[in-house]
Design an enzyme around this catalytic site. Structure first.
Site, PDB file in Angstrom:
ATOM      1  N   LEU A  14      40.765  24.860  75.757  1.00  0.00           N
ATOM      2  CA  LEU A  14      41.149  26.311  75.647  1.00  0.00           C
ATOM      3  C   LEU A  14      42.788  26.386  75.488  1.00  0.00           C
ATOM      4  O   LEU A  14      43.292  26.365  76.456  1.00  0.00           O
ATOM      5  CB  LEU A  14      40.853  26.735  76.835  1.00  0.00           C
ATOM      6  N   HIS A  15      43.215  26.040  74.190  1.00  0.00           N
ATOM      7  CA  HIS A  15      44.653  26.174  74.167  1.00  0.00           C
ATOM      8  C   HIS A  15      44.994  27.723  73.724  1.00  0.00           C
ATOM      9  O   HIS A  15      44.212  28.488  73.824  1.00  0.00           O
ATOM     10  CB  HIS A  15      45.254  25.146  72.757  1.00  0.00           C
ATOM     11  N   ALA A  16      46.154  28.033  73.506  1.00  0.00           N
ATOM     12  CA  ALA A  16      46.908  29.288  73.457  1.00  0.00           C
ATOM     13  C   ALA A  16      46.085  30.233  72.597  1.00  0.00           C
ATOM     14  O   ALA A  16      45.808  31.189  73.229  1.00  0.00           O
ATOM     15  CB  ALA A  16      48.284  29.186  73.134  1.00  0.00           C
TER      16      ALA A  16
END
Lengths: 85, 544
Positions: A14-16
């Site tokens: 769950l990156h930016a």
């Protein structure tokens, strides 16, 4: 209250970018959306806290939706997880 | 001429004048206020102004770097609107009766700290996003800051760049980016790749101390090399590289999927050298037959403590899975006084090249090696693994390795952790001593891999990085070739195989000699794979 569990399949987790999308999605509903990982819970509409969970590939998360439109909200969020994460 | 080396994050070359980008230091003072409502109003206004600016930058980025690259500014917009961030700023203003600047800067520091202390390289790098937003807010409180203008096409040199700084430069005038800090996950790296502008990051602080505004720079974004005030020879070399890059692309199309086979039918393995899991993409794109040297140091450096077994296991598993059954040779920790992490608490040595490094360190502190081996063997069932040990000099070290491996395996058996029975064990031949006793060492191992960089420096007693003795450093020295040949003969006699993973492996003028010596595998950086394949396919080995 409705909930589901999900194991992150996306390589980076769950990156930016997906966190931003998830947070925007959570705001669309009246219901409160809580994401839980390893005993830590955060409100999904709060982007920075959501990112601070550091959700990675292989992590199991629990999503709990509570409120009037919980059923539709859960469906939409579940679809989001399945399609992007 | 000075040379600096960093991490090349975007290929291509650039030659041009340096522009030193210095941030206006934001000195935030804590000022007591009487009217906290007015401060909150100022904050709200600055927020609106920042949001407008971000939308503008987003539009600019959309055109210049495309949607994927521009998205970060939408994230910034969302962060600007973040409930917790806003609540914290307001709380500080109201409770402490202080100015908005101070409240923003304290809040940003807290959030940046939250990210930078996370156990995740990607999230660590997000701290700079928070700082970017807070700087924007603080500047918006005061006056609008003009975008940065460049007078002529230049190479931007900075400590680190925020995403908005990166895109605010006029793209037409940026020849390249150099930052002294930053990681491959930093926005400068990502945006540079999107803009296709050569970029080298993590060059180290000394770079900015040695470069003045207007100095001529030559940048090789693929090799990560920077030359300050390059001589004409270097300029020509860099220009040639650019042409080569074009040629390589053509070659790539023709040679993809072809076998590495000599004119007279000998098959050679051409593998790739990698630094870490982030290079896997490049390996797959390069059409390599496997990974010949996976440097495991990246797991240990830039850390505050030793990487745990699980963390290592995940990294090894990732490479093995990604290579789907192709050979992956992982070199155990090769660290020493010249390349170290603080938590190792190594003493400074007068002569680090001859000191406690590589296998020596691992044998003195076997618990480090054992953790690594446990992780390696546990991951072994996900692919075809080879484990290689660096810096062997004595026969007893070879015996000790075999003993430690046996201990680790029986521990895993006891713990019920499965591992592959086909893990190959090998050593690097990097010292003349190892080559000279290769006949004995060959009996213990499945393979050898020649580390030509160290083997040359130890054989010739020359520091390869010392420019004063460059003329004495002859990597083609007959002595080195004899040692390689000797090692090849030794391991072949025992039915094993031999590879070369140092810089010489990619030296096309030596390919024929190496193949004639019976070298079975050559491991080079991903970008050199196809060139080497081309050379092998044009070479005749003959009877030997």
């Amino acid at each position: 209250m409705k909930e589901f569990s999900y194991i992150i399949k996306d390589e980076i987790g769950l990156h930016a970018r997906p966190a931003g999308k998830l947070s925007a999605l959570a705001k669309e509903w009246q219901s409160e959306v809580i994401i839980e990982k390893g005993g830590k819970e955060v409100n999904a509409s709060r982007l920075m806290m959501l990112m601070s969970l550091g959700i990675k590939n292989g992590d199991e998360v629990r999503v709990v939706v509570t409120g009037e439109d919980e059923e539709e909200a859960l469906d939409a969020i579940k679809r989001f997880f399945e399609e992007t994460l | 001429m000075l040379k600096f080396i960093g991490k090349g994050v975007c290929g291509g070359t650039a030659i041009g004048p340096a522009v030193i980008y210095k941030k206006e230091e934001l000195k935030i003072k804590r000022i007591a206020v009487k009217d906290s409502e007015n401060e909150i109003l100022r904050f709200e206004k600055a927020k609106k102004k920042s949001a407008d600016m971000l939308r503008e930058i987003y539009e600019k980025a959309l055109i210049e770097v495309g949607e994927t690259g521009a998205e970060i500014f939408q994230i910034h917009l969302m962060m600007l609107d973040d409930e917790d961030f806003n609540a914290s700023v307001r709380r500080i203003i109201v409770h402490q009766m202080v100015n908005a600047e101070y409240a923003i800067s304290v809040t940003a520091e807290n959030f940046a700290h939250m990210f930078s202390s996370m156990d995740d390289h990607y999230m660590k790098a997000r701290a700079i996003d928070v700082k970017d937003i807070s700087e924007r807010l603080i500047l918006a409180l005061d006056k609008a800051r003009g975008s940065d203008t460049l007078e002529r096409p230049s190479i931007i040199c900075a400590r680190d760049l925020t995403p908005s700084e990166t895109v605010l430069f006029d793209k037409e005038k940026i020849l390249g980016f150099i930052t002294t800090h930053g990681s491959a996950n930093s926005h400068t790296a990502i945006l540079a790749r999107n803009m296709n502008i050569p970029a080298v990051i993590g060059v180290g602080d000394s770079f900015l101390l040695n470069v003045k505004e207007g100095d001529l720079l030559a940048v090789d974004g693929r090799a990560g090399e920077i030359f300050v005030e390059p001589d004409s020879e270097t300029v020509i070399k860099i220009r040639e590289k650019e042409n080569e890059n074009q040629e390589k692309k053509e070659l790539l199309k023709k040679l993809r999927g072809k076998e590495n086979i000599t004119l007279d039918g000998k098959k050679i393995n051409i593998f790739a050298n990698i630094q870490g899991t982030e290079d896997i993409g490049a390996v797959l794109a390069s059409d390599a037959g496997g990974v010949g040297l996976f440097r495991s140091e990246f797991l240990y450096l830039d850390k505050d403590t030793f990487p745990g077994e699980d963390e290592q296991f995940e990294a090894y598993k990732k490479v093995l899975v990604a290579m789907s059954g192709k050979k992956v040779i992982i070199r155990t920790l090769d660290i020493g006084a010249d390349k170290k992490a603080g938590y190792f608490s190594l003493d400074d040595e007068e002569n680090p090249a001859l000191g406690l490094r590589g296998l020596r360190l691992c044998l003195k502190r076997p618990e480090i090696l054992k953790t690594q081996l446990r992780a390696l063997f546990s991951a072994s069932k996900f692919g075809s693994l080879g484990i290689m040990f660096p810096m062997v000099t004595n026969f007893w070290e070879g015996e000790r390795i075999i003993e430690i491996v046996r201990e680790v395996k029986s521990e895993l058996d006891r713990d019920g952790i499965p591992y592959s029975g086909d893990v190959e064990l090998g050593i690097m031949i990097e010292t003349p001593a190892a080559a000279l006793i290769s006949d004995k060492l060959a009996a213990l191992f499945d393979f050898f891999s020649i580390g030509t960089n160290d083997l040359s420096q130890y054989t010739l007693a020359c520091d390869r990085q010392n420019p004063n003795i460059e003329e004495f450093f002859d990597p083609y020295h007959e002595g080195i070739m004899k040692l390689i040949k000797m090692s090849a003969d030794s391991i072949h006699k025992e039915g094993g195989w031999i590879g070369i993973c140092g810089e010489l492996a990619g030296d096309l003028t030596l390919t024929e000699s190496f193949l004639k010596m019976g070298i079975d595998e050559l491991s080079v950086s991903p970008s050199e794979i196809l060139k080497l394949r081309d050379k092998v396919r044009k070479t005749k080995v003959g009877d030997n």
